[in-house]
Design a protein around this motif. Structure first.
Motif, PDB file in Angstrom:
ATOM      1  N   MET A  88       9.469 -25.829  43.103  1.00 60.02           N
ATOM      2  CA  MET A  88       9.405 -24.723  42.141  1.00 60.02           C
ATOM      3  C   MET A  88       8.099 -24.802  41.362  1.00 60.02           C
ATOM      4  O   MET A  88       7.697 -25.880  40.913  1.00 60.02           O
ATOM      5  CB  MET A  88      10.608 -24.792  41.180  1.00 60.02           C
ATOM      6  CG  MET A  88      10.687 -23.632  40.203  1.00 60.02           C
ATOM      7  SD  MET A  88      12.141 -23.722  39.138  1.00 60.02           S
ATOM      8  CE  MET A  88      13.445 -23.488  40.352  1.00 60.02           C
ATOM      9  N   ALA A  89       7.447 -23.678  41.197  1.00 61.63           N
ATOM     10  CA  ALA A  89       6.152 -23.639  40.516  1.00 61.63           C
ATOM     11  C   ALA A  89       6.332 -23.721  39.007  1.00 61.63           C
ATOM     12  O   ALA A  89       7.429 -23.543  38.470  1.00 61.63           O
ATOM     13  CB  ALA A  89       5.422 -22.354  40.896  1.00 61.63           C
ATOM     14  N   LEU A  90       5.242 -23.970  38.336  1.00 60.44           N
ATOM     15  CA  LEU A  90       5.218 -23.993  36.878  1.00 60.44           C
ATOM     16  C   LEU A  90       5.745 -22.668  36.323  1.00 60.44           C
ATOM     17  O   LEU A  90       5.445 -21.594  36.853  1.00 60.44           O
ATOM     18  CB  LEU A  90       3.783 -24.227  36.412  1.00 60.44           C
ATOM     19  CG  LEU A  90       3.520 -24.432  34.924  1.00 60.44           C
ATOM     20  CD1 LEU A  90       4.193 -25.705  34.438  1.00 60.44           C
ATOM     21  CD2 LEU A  90       2.016 -24.498  34.681  1.00 60.44           C
ATOM     22  N   HIS A  91       6.546 -22.738  35.282  1.00 65.42           N
ATOM     23  CA  HIS A  91       7.113 -21.546  34.670  1.00 65.42           C
ATOM     24  C   HIS A  91       5.982 -20.568  34.323  1.00 65.42           C
ATOM     25  O   HIS A  91       4.961 -20.963  33.756  1.00 65.42           O
ATOM     26  CB  HIS A  91       7.874 -21.926  33.405  1.00 65.42           C
ATOM     27  CG  HIS A  91       8.707 -20.823  32.839  1.00 65.42           C
ATOM     28  ND1 HIS A  91       8.157 -19.715  32.219  1.00 65.42           N
ATOM     29  CD2 HIS A  91      10.050 -20.648  32.791  1.00 65.42           C
ATOM     30  CE1 HIS A  91       9.125 -18.917  31.809  1.00 65.42           C
ATOM     31  NE2 HIS A  91      10.280 -19.452  32.156  1.00 65.42           N
ATOM     32  N   PRO A  92       6.131 -19.270  34.663  1.00 67.89           N
ATOM     33  CA  PRO A  92       5.025 -18.322  34.448  1.00 67.89           C
ATOM     34  C   PRO A  92       4.577 -18.218  32.998  1.00 67.89           C
ATOM     35  O   PRO A  92       3.385 -18.036  32.731  1.00 67.89           O
ATOM     36  CB  PRO A  92       5.581 -16.993  34.978  1.00 67.89           C
ATOM     37  CG  PRO A  92       7.055 -17.192  35.110  1.00 67.89           C
ATOM     38  CD  PRO A  92       7.284 -18.638  35.348  1.00 67.89           C
ATOM     39  N   LYS A  93       5.496 -18.338  32.037  1.00 68.75           N
ATOM     40  CA  LYS A  93       5.100 -18.276  30.631  1.00 68.75           C
ATOM     41  C   LYS A  93       4.251 -19.480  30.254  1.00 68.75           C
ATOM     42  O   LYS A  93       3.294 -19.375  29.479  1.00 68.75           O
ATOM     43  CB  LYS A  93       6.342 -18.208  29.735  1.00 68.75           C
ATOM     44  CG  LYS A  93       7.117 -16.905  29.817  1.00 68.75           C
ATOM     45  CD  LYS A  93       6.372 -15.774  29.110  1.00 68.75           C
ATOM     46  CE  LYS A  93       7.237 -14.519  29.034  1.00 68.75           C
ATOM     47  NZ  LYS A  93       6.513 -13.391  28.407  1.00 68.75           N
ATOM     48  N   CYS A 113       6.535 -30.647  36.470  1.00 75.55           N
ATOM     49  CA  CYS A 113       5.091 -30.503  36.648  1.00 75.55           C
ATOM     50  C   CYS A 113       4.278 -31.434  35.750  1.00 75.55           C
ATOM     51  O   CYS A 113       3.130 -31.133  35.404  1.00 75.55           O
ATOM     52  CB  CYS A 113       4.697 -29.048  36.397  1.00 75.55           C
ATOM     53  SG  CYS A 113       5.550 -27.866  37.480  1.00 75.55           S
ATOM     54  N   ASP A 114       4.855 -32.558  35.393  1.00 68.00           N
ATOM     55  CA  ASP A 114       4.242 -33.517  34.482  1.00 68.00           C
ATOM     56  C   ASP A 114       3.696 -34.716  35.254  1.00 68.00           C
ATOM     57  O   ASP A 114       4.421 -35.304  36.065  1.00 68.00           O
ATOM     58  CB  ASP A 114       5.304 -33.976  33.477  1.00 68.00           C
ATOM     59  CG  ASP A 114       4.787 -34.946  32.434  1.00 68.00           C
ATOM     60  OD1 ASP A 114       3.580 -35.235  32.398  1.00 68.00           O
ATOM     61  OD2 ASP A 114       5.627 -35.417  31.633  1.00 68.00           O
ATOM     62  N   SER A 136      10.267 -26.527  36.786  1.00 65.77           N
ATOM     63  CA  SER A 136       9.228 -25.590  36.350  1.00 65.77           C
ATOM     64  C   SER A 136       8.662 -25.934  34.966  1.00 65.77           C
ATOM     65  O   SER A 136       7.860 -25.180  34.426  1.00 65.77           O
ATOM     66  CB  SER A 136       9.716 -24.125  36.359  1.00 65.77           C
ATOM     67  OG  SER A 136      10.509 -23.811  35.247  1.00 65.77           O
ATOM     68  N   ALA A 137       9.064 -27.068  34.420  1.00 63.35           N
ATOM     69  CA  ALA A 137       8.593 -27.472  33.091  1.00 63.35           C
ATOM     70  C   ALA A 137       7.344 -28.337  33.199  1.00 63.35           C
ATOM     71  O   ALA A 137       7.116 -29.017  34.203  1.00 63.35           O
ATOM     72  CB  ALA A 137       9.685 -28.225  32.347  1.00 63.35           C
ATOM     73  N   ALA A 138       6.545 -28.324  32.123  1.00 63.53           N
ATOM     74  CA  ALA A 138       5.355 -29.156  32.024  1.00 63.53           C
ATOM     75  C   ALA A 138       5.523 -30.130  30.868  1.00 63.53           C
ATOM     76  O   ALA A 138       6.410 -29.977  30.009  1.00 63.53           O
ATOM     77  CB  ALA A 138       4.119 -28.290  31.793  1.00 63.53           C
TER      78      ALA A 138
END
Length: 313
Positions: free
Chosen positions: A1-6, A254-255, A282-284
């Motif tokens: 899953m990609a990084l959250h768009p926001k 995504c960390d 999707s979280a950083a």
């Protein structure tokens, strides 16, 4: 899953870092400039600042009471910021959310920062506040009103490092008051060899915190005398983890620091310690501080509350 768009949109909007070495004073001022006015912050029943007289000296804390009750379970919170950034103000909104969600009295610790204060000043401040609460917190005059039963430690990023280290220091000192540890995307291994964890490579760029920034950001702490081989500095290097309090370890997909947090949870389980590891997809890094308002992430505080309420040591 990609990084959250926001999150991706926010990261893309950030200006490039200024050239040259990091400037702690300028970076701290920039952080403080983004603190919301008091009237815009989440309401809490009562908030007050006080100075705690500890074995490490006087330590400023901010205490958040969720109700008018005379006593509460207590959560001691250590803010993040790579050991040289962050304050009671920059993380005030996190402490407020924790108090309301957990119904704990939250004691946010204004520990001393590197590079002005050499290792282990900040860590000693953090441990000494827990020690003081264990000895004094049940006294109504303390300003804390600890119920004498639940005492959790929690922190994000470098604050998660302190929470894990303080839990271990308490165990070693025979201080058995800590009942829970809550680690949000913790920095647990300050040996930044990129071969150590896959996430240091797969999440190296484009997600806010970048792998190349880890060394310069943590250099203020390491250069002040914090040896990455010391388990007080890298809690994942502790020889034995048995006997530590139950842990909730929250990581971000995504960390770059994701894998060391998850490995720590695995090691705790191997040592017979109850450990819950939850990766937020999707979280950083930093999402609890900056993006807990997003529907995909807002459950982190309720999850913390459920862990503290339902997990027994």
């Amino acid at each position: 899953m990609a990084l959250h768009p926001k999150v991706a949109q926010f990261i893309a909007s950030l200006p490039p870092a200024p050239p040259g070495p990091l400037n702690p004073d300028a970076m701290r001022a920039a952080d403080e400039s983004h603190v919301a006015p008091l009237e815009q912050r989440m309401p809490v029943h009562a908030v007050h600042d006080q100075t705690v007289p500890t074995t490490a000296g006087d330590v400023p804390v901010r205490v958040y009471k969720p109700t008018a009750a005379e006593s509460h379970p207590v959560l001691v919170y250590f803010h993040g910021g790579a050991f040289f950034l962050g304050s009671l103000n920059t993380h005030d909104h996190v402490a407020r959310a924790l108090a309301n969600a957990t119904q704990c009295a939250v004691v946010s610790v204004g520990y001393r920062l590197a590079p002005e204060h050499a290792f282990p000043a900040g860590l000693n401040d953090s441990f000494a506040v827990v020690e003081w609460i264990e000895k004094t917190g049940r006294d109504p005059a303390s300003g804390i009103g600890w119920d004498g039963q639940t005492l959790a430690v929690a922190g994000d990023s470098s604050g998660g490092n302190f929470a894990a280290a303080v839990a271990a220091m308490a165990l070693d000192a025979g201080l058995n008051c800590i009942t829970h540890q809550v680690l949000y995307y913790p920095s647990l291994d300050l040996d930044f060899d990129v071969e150590r964890y896959e996430s240091l490579t797969s999440n190296a760029v484009g997600n806010g915190l970048e792998t190349a920034a880890l060394k310069p950001f943590n250099a203020f702490y390491i250069d002040s005398g914090a040896d990455p081989a010391d388990p007080r500095v890298s809690p994942i290097k502790r020889n034995t983890l048995s006997g530590l309090p139950p842990a909730l370890i929250v990581t971000a997909q995504c960390d770059p620091l994701r894998d060391e947090g998850e490995l720590y949870g695995h090691k705790l389980k191997q040592a017979g310690v109850s450990a819950t590891v939850h990766r937020y997809e999707s979280a950083a890094h930093g999402f609890v501080q900056y993006f807990s308002w997003l529907p995909e992430f807002e459950g982190v505080f309720a999850e913390t509350a459920n862990f503290i309420r339902n997990t027994k040591r």
